[in-house]
Design an enzyme around this catalytic site. Structure first.
Site, PDB file in Angstrom:
ATOM      1  CB  ILE A  12      -0.970   0.002   1.212  1.00 52.05           C
ATOM      2  CG1 ILE A  12      -1.726  -1.333   1.296  1.00 52.05           C
ATOM      3  CG2 ILE A  12      -1.972   1.153   1.086  1.00 52.05           C
ATOM      4  CD1 ILE A  12      -2.616  -1.471   2.503  1.00 52.05           C
ATOM      5  CG  LEU A  35      14.475  -1.982   1.354  1.00 51.56           C
ATOM      6  CD1 LEU A  35      15.709  -1.850   0.454  1.00 51.56           C
ATOM      7  CD2 LEU A  35      13.212  -1.871   0.506  1.00 51.56           C
ATOM      8  CB  THR A  36      11.016  -6.656   6.022  1.00 52.28           C
ATOM      9  OG1 THR A  36       9.781  -6.407   5.327  1.00 52.28           O
ATOM     10  CG2 THR A  36      11.184  -5.663   7.154  1.00 52.28           C
ATOM     11  CG  ASP A  59      14.148  -1.340  11.743  1.00 52.15           C
ATOM     12  OD1 ASP A  59      13.152  -0.945  12.379  1.00 52.15           O
ATOM     13  OD2 ASP A  59      14.430  -2.536  11.579  1.00 52.15           O
ATOM     14  CB  THR A 125      -5.845  -3.126  10.065  1.00 56.02           C
ATOM     15  OG1 THR A 125      -6.663  -4.215   9.666  1.00 56.02           O
ATOM     16  CG2 THR A 125      -5.268  -3.445  11.434  1.00 56.02           C
ATOM     17  CG  ASP A 126     -10.906  -4.433   8.512  1.00 53.13           C
ATOM     18  OD1 ASP A 126      -9.809  -4.999   8.673  1.00 53.13           O
ATOM     19  OD2 ASP A 126     -11.712  -4.755   7.609  1.00 53.13           O
ATOM     20  CD  GLU A 127      -6.681  -8.534  10.196  1.00 56.81           C
ATOM     21  OE1 GLU A 127      -6.113  -9.110  11.131  1.00 56.81           O
ATOM     22  OE2 GLU A 127      -6.532  -8.846   9.004  1.00 56.81           O
ATOM     23  CE1 TYR A 153      -0.887  -6.247  10.741  1.00 58.11           C
ATOM     24  CE2 TYR A 153      -3.147  -7.062  10.599  1.00 58.11           C
ATOM     25  CZ  TYR A 153      -2.190  -6.123  10.259  1.00 58.11           C
ATOM     26  OH  TYR A 153      -2.526  -5.051   9.461  1.00 58.11           O
ATOM     27  CG  LEU A 193      -7.415 -14.993  -0.682  1.00 57.04           C
ATOM     28  CD1 LEU A 193      -7.347 -16.439  -0.224  1.00 57.04           C
ATOM     29  CD2 LEU A 193      -8.821 -14.449  -0.454  1.00 57.04           C
ATOM     30  CG  ASN A 252     -11.631 -15.999   2.493  1.00 51.34           C
ATOM     31  OD1 ASN A 252     -11.673 -14.788   2.304  1.00 51.34           O
ATOM     32  ND2 ASN A 252     -11.262 -16.529   3.644  1.00 51.34           N
ATOM     33  NE  ARG A 276      -4.916 -16.300   8.739  1.00 54.18           N
ATOM     34  CZ  ARG A 276      -5.067 -15.219   7.972  1.00 54.18           C
ATOM     35  NH1 ARG A 276      -6.003 -14.327   8.241  1.00 54.18           N
ATOM     36  NH2 ARG A 276      -4.292 -15.028   6.918  1.00 54.18           N
TER      37      ARG A 276
HETATM   38  P1  NAD Z   1       3.437  -4.841   3.379  1.00 59.07           P
HETATM   39  O1  NAD Z   1       3.835  -5.972   4.248  1.00 59.07           O
HETATM   40  O2  NAD Z   1       3.243  -5.072   1.921  1.00 59.07           O
HETATM   41  O3  NAD Z   1       4.515  -3.661   3.507  1.00 59.07           O
HETATM   42  C1  NAD Z   1       5.085  -3.283   4.725  1.00 59.07           C
HETATM   43  C2  NAD Z   1       6.331  -2.461   4.426  1.00 59.07           C
HETATM   44  O4  NAD Z   1       6.885  -2.033   5.668  1.00 59.07           O
HETATM   45  C3  NAD Z   1       7.437  -3.241   3.692  1.00 59.07           C
HETATM   46  O5  NAD Z   1       7.958  -2.462   2.633  1.00 59.07           O
HETATM   47  C4  NAD Z   1       8.496  -3.465   4.766  1.00 59.07           C
HETATM   48  O6  NAD Z   1       9.824  -3.537   4.257  1.00 59.07           O
HETATM   49  C5  NAD Z   1       8.298  -2.240   5.646  1.00 59.07           C
HETATM   50  N1  NAD Z   1       8.756  -2.461   7.028  1.00 59.07           N
HETATM   51  C6  NAD Z   1       8.472  -3.519   7.833  1.00 59.07           C
HETATM   52  N2  NAD Z   1       9.094  -3.377   9.006  1.00 59.07           N
HETATM   53  C7  NAD Z   1       9.776  -2.208   8.965  1.00 59.07           C
HETATM   54  C8  NAD Z   1      10.588  -1.498   9.886  1.00 59.07           C
HETATM   55  N3  NAD Z   1      10.841  -1.994  11.115  1.00 59.07           N
HETATM   56  N4  NAD Z   1      11.115  -0.312   9.507  1.00 59.07           N
HETATM   57  C9  NAD Z   1      10.878   0.194   8.271  1.00 59.07           C
HETATM   58  N5  NAD Z   1      10.118  -0.438   7.351  1.00 59.07           N
HETATM   59  C10 NAD Z   1       9.577  -1.617   7.695  1.00 59.07           C
HETATM   60  O7  NAD Z   1       2.142  -4.240   4.047  1.00 59.07           O
HETATM   61  P2  NAD Z   1       0.858  -3.533   3.382  1.00 59.07           P
HETATM   62  O8  NAD Z   1      -0.138  -4.563   3.063  1.00 59.07           O
HETATM   63  O9  NAD Z   1       1.310  -2.583   2.354  1.00 59.07           O
HETATM   64  O10 NAD Z   1       0.315  -2.729   4.649  1.00 59.07           O
HETATM   65  C11 NAD Z   1       0.783  -1.416   4.924  1.00 59.07           C
HETATM   66  C12 NAD Z   1       0.085  -0.903   6.162  1.00 59.07           C
HETATM   67  O11 NAD Z   1      -1.331  -0.908   5.968  1.00 59.07           O
HETATM   68  C13 NAD Z   1       0.334  -1.757   7.403  1.00 59.07           C
HETATM   69  O12 NAD Z   1       0.483  -0.892   8.501  1.00 59.07           O
HETATM   70  C14 NAD Z   1      -0.935  -2.593   7.543  1.00 59.07           C
HETATM   71  O13 NAD Z   1      -1.165  -2.913   8.885  1.00 59.07           O
HETATM   72  C15 NAD Z   1      -1.978  -1.641   7.010  1.00 59.07           C
HETATM   73  N6  NAD Z   1      -3.168  -2.241   6.386  1.00 59.07           N
HETATM   74  C16 NAD Z   1      -3.028  -3.191   5.408  1.00 59.07           C
HETATM   75  C17 NAD Z   1      -4.189  -3.688   4.774  1.00 59.07           C
HETATM   76  C18 NAD Z   1      -4.094  -4.722   3.676  1.00 59.07           C
HETATM   77  O14 NAD Z   1      -5.130  -5.222   3.235  1.00 59.07           O
HETATM   78  N7  NAD Z   1      -2.931  -5.061   3.170  1.00 59.07           N
HETATM   79  C19 NAD Z   1      -5.454  -3.223   5.159  1.00 59.07           C
HETATM   80  C20 NAD Z   1      -5.539  -2.258   6.182  1.00 59.07           C
HETATM   81  C21 NAD Z   1      -4.392  -1.775   6.774  1.00 59.07           C
HETATM   82  O1  DAU Z   2      -8.546  -6.399   6.994  1.00 61.08           O
HETATM   83  C1  DAU Z   2      -7.324  -5.757   6.806  1.00 61.08           C
HETATM   84  C2  DAU Z   2      -6.213  -6.775   6.862  1.00 61.08           C
HETATM   85  O2  DAU Z   2      -6.303  -7.558   5.686  1.00 61.08           O
HETATM   86  C3  DAU Z   2      -4.824  -6.143   6.981  1.00 61.08           C
HETATM   87  O3  DAU Z   2      -4.734  -5.464   8.203  1.00 61.08           O
HETATM   88  C4  DAU Z   2      -3.718  -7.194   6.867  1.00 61.08           C
HETATM   89  O4  DAU Z   2      -2.453  -6.572   6.856  1.00 61.08           O
HETATM   90  C5  DAU Z   2      -3.921  -7.951   5.574  1.00 61.08           C
HETATM   91  O5  DAU Z   2      -2.949  -8.979   5.460  1.00 61.08           O
HETATM   92  C6  DAU Z   2      -5.329  -8.556   5.503  1.00 61.08           C
HETATM   93  O6  DAU Z   2      -5.487  -9.599   6.494  1.00 61.08           O
HETATM   94  P1  DAU Z   2      -6.271 -10.971   6.155  1.00 61.08           P
HETATM   95  O7  DAU Z   2      -5.852 -11.999   7.109  1.00 61.08           O
HETATM   96  O8  DAU Z   2      -7.725 -10.722   5.973  1.00 61.08           O
HETATM   97  O9  DAU Z   2      -5.651 -11.235   4.681  1.00 61.08           O
HETATM   98  P2  DAU Z   2      -5.090 -12.554   3.971  1.00 61.08           P
HETATM   99  O10 DAU Z   2      -4.873 -12.190   2.533  1.00 61.08           O
HETATM  100  O11 DAU Z   2      -3.979 -13.178   4.711  1.00 61.08           O
HETATM  101  O12 DAU Z   2      -6.336 -13.539   4.042  1.00 61.08           O
HETATM  102  C7  DAU Z   2      -7.600 -13.187   3.521  1.00 61.08           C
HETATM  103  C8  DAU Z   2      -8.554 -14.332   3.820  1.00 61.08           C
HETATM  104  O13 DAU Z   2      -8.169 -15.472   3.031  1.00 61.08           O
HETATM  105  C9  DAU Z   2      -8.519 -14.791   5.253  1.00 61.08           C
HETATM  106  O14 DAU Z   2      -9.831 -15.157   5.656  1.00 61.08           O
HETATM  107  C10 DAU Z   2      -7.621 -16.028   5.239  1.00 61.08           C
HETATM  108  C11 DAU Z   2      -7.866 -16.601   3.857  1.00 61.08           C
HETATM  109  N1  DAU Z   2      -6.717 -17.294   3.226  1.00 61.08           N
HETATM  110  C12 DAU Z   2      -5.521 -16.636   3.165  1.00 61.08           C
HETATM  111  C13 DAU Z   2      -4.420 -17.240   2.596  1.00 61.08           C
HETATM  112  C14 DAU Z   2      -3.101 -16.530   2.535  1.00 61.08           C
HETATM  113  C15 DAU Z   2      -6.855 -18.567   2.703  1.00 61.08           C
HETATM  114  O15 DAU Z   2      -7.965 -19.152   2.732  1.00 61.08           O
HETATM  115  N2  DAU Z   2      -5.775 -19.169   2.145  1.00 61.08           N
HETATM  116  C16 DAU Z   2      -4.550 -18.571   2.084  1.00 61.08           C
HETATM  117  O16 DAU Z   2      -3.589 -19.196   1.579  1.00 61.08           O
END
Ligand code: NAD
Ligand code: DAU
Length: 349
Positions: A12, A35-36, A59, A125-127, A153, A193, A252, A276
């Site tokens: 994002i 860059l993890t 970091d 996050t909504d989580e 998380y 997913l 899903n 999970r």
């Molecule tokens: P992502 O895992 O793709 O990216 C995370 C980034 O943070 C990576 O580039 C990583 O290198 C960097 N990072 C991790 N640890 C670090 C550290 N200690 N110092 C500096 N950089 C570091 O995650 P994403 O899906 O892009 O999510 C971004 C943000 O949005 C997160 O805070 C997540 O909780 C939130 N979020 C994600 C979703 C989703 O659906 N993916 C939804 C709602 C909120």
């Molecule tokens: O709701 C926001 C969150 O959405 C963010 O805060 C998180 O960073 C982001 O990773 C995401 O979390 P989820 O756990 O919802 O996302 P994920 O893609 O891991 O899984 C989505 C759904 O799919 C969940 O119900 C688990 C299921 N799943 C996931 C994987 C990776 C599977 O059934 N099989 C899989 O292999």
């Protein structure tokens, strides 16, 4: 204006960097990322030479490094995307989630206090609200829904949110928080997913659906999330929390079938595997507040967004094939090798 964007080499964060450079070319973006495994400099290659952009490998837990950067850049706004973001990894190893997501957030806010900023925005996050039951489609997460987390998380993200609230109340730090639902779109790491299912389907590998696949997520195209954050940091009210979601709930199993349909792959690839631990049932955001106060509405319909996303993964195979060919193989074996296949087939590495 100078904006520090942490986690900008991730999914994002990188989309936000692109959005900001296009929407506000007059602003300067300083991207901080350690860059993890989830961060990829390749993702940012189109902006690396842009004079309005600077990348700093750092970091967010590194207090000295963070202070030095703030001293040098004197940012106006900080948007914190940096986090460990994958629920399954947090179940395997919670510690790094606590360190980055909680301690890292506090280091950034301490820097904001020390050097003075106009706004600290926490991407949450909504989580943090836990989950909703599947048989109550009338229920939604509102900004005042109590925090009630399930995984390490979500607990680390909720802890960070509480800290943000504390820094606002105690020190008067000008903060905002956004809590968004599940994002999808380009540059999402293939452990999540949608990209995982696209990558596996293209390789004719099994599609591991946890349990029956009836869990519901509220999917939002990543650019719509970026637009919402852009509005909040410029027009949102200090001290407030904004929910972001698309009213786009899907099970899903239906997402996985839809990906099979788009790619012309058979449903026989679908494998139901061990669920999970602590798996949240349903997420559903009520985005009324951000709509009423800031005029935000999601613009990309799921049918268009998922088509664009699948096409992006087809057009950018090199980006994700590099990822799935390396360390990811070990990750995949570890995370999926021990899951029992509930319909008799063995999962492949
Ligand atoms: P992502 O895992 O793709 O990216 C995370 C980034 O943070 C990576 O580039 C990583 O290198 C960097 N990072 C991790 N640890 C670090 C550290 N200690 N110092 C500096 N950089 C570091 O995650 P994403 O899906 O892009 O999510 C971004 C943000 O949005 C997160 O805070 C997540 O909780 C939130 N979020 C994600 C979703 C989703 O659906 N993916 C939804 C709602 C909120
Ligand atoms: O709701 C926001 C969150 O959405 C963010 O805060 C998180 O960073 C982001 O990773 C995401 O979390 P989820 O756990 O919802 O996302 P994920 O893609 O891991 O899984 C989505 C759904 O799919 C969940 O119900 C688990 C299921 N799943 C996931 C994987 C990776 C599977 O059934 N099989 C899989 O292999």
């Amino acid at each position: 204006m100078k904006i520090i964007v942490t986690g900008g080499a991730g999914f994002i964060g990188s989309n936000f960097v692109f959005y900001e450079r296009k929407r506000h070319p007059e602003d300067r973006i300083i991207c901080v990322d350690s860059l993890t495994y989830a961060g990829n400099l390749e993702t940012l290659k189109s902006v690396l030479d842009d004079p309005g952009f600077r990348f700093v490998k750092l970091d967010i837990r590194d207090r000295e490094g963070v202070y030095k950067l703030f001293e040098e850049e004197k940012p106006d706004i900080v948007v914190n995307f940096a986090a460990e973001s994958h629920v399954d990894r947090s179940i395997e190893n919670p510690t790094i989630f606590l360190e980055t997501n909680i301690i890292g957030t506090s280091v950034l806010m301490d820097a904001c206090r020390k050097y003075g900023i106009g706004r600290y925005h926490q991407v949450s996050t909504d989580e943090v609200y836990g989950d909703l039951p599947l048989d109550r489609p009338d229920l939604f997460f509102h900004e005042d829904t109590p925090i009630h987390t399930s995984s390490p998380y979500s607990t680390s993200k909720a802890s960070a949110d509480l800290l943000v609230g504390a820094y606002h109340r105690t020190y008067g730090l000008p903060t905002t928080i956004s809590r968004c639902s599940n994002n999808y779109g380009p540059y999402q790491f293939p452990e999540k997913l949608i990209p995982l299912m696209i990558a596996n389907a293209l390789a004719d590998k099994p599609l591991p659906v946890y349990g029956e696949g009836l869990n519901v997520r509220d999917w939002l195209y990543v650019e719509d999330h970026c637009k919402a954050i852009d509005l909040i940091i410029r027009k949102g009210t200090v001290g407030e929390i904004y929910n972001i979601g698309g009213h786009n709930e899907m099970r899903n199993i239906d997402i996985v079938k839809l990906i099979c349909d788009y790619l012309g792959k058979p449903y026989s690839l679908i494998e139901h595997v061990t669920d999970r631990k602590g798996h949240d049932q349903r997420y559903a955001i009520d985005p009324t507040k951000i709509h009423k106060e800031l005029g935000w509405l999601p613009e990309t319909k799921f049918a268009d967004g998922i088509r664009k996303t699948i096409q992006w993964y087809l057009d950018n195979k090199e980006w994700w094939e590099n990822i799935v060919s390396g360390e990811y193989q070990n990750y995949y074996k570890k995370m999926y090798g021990n899951r029992e296949v509930l319909d008799g087939k063995e999962p492949e590495a």
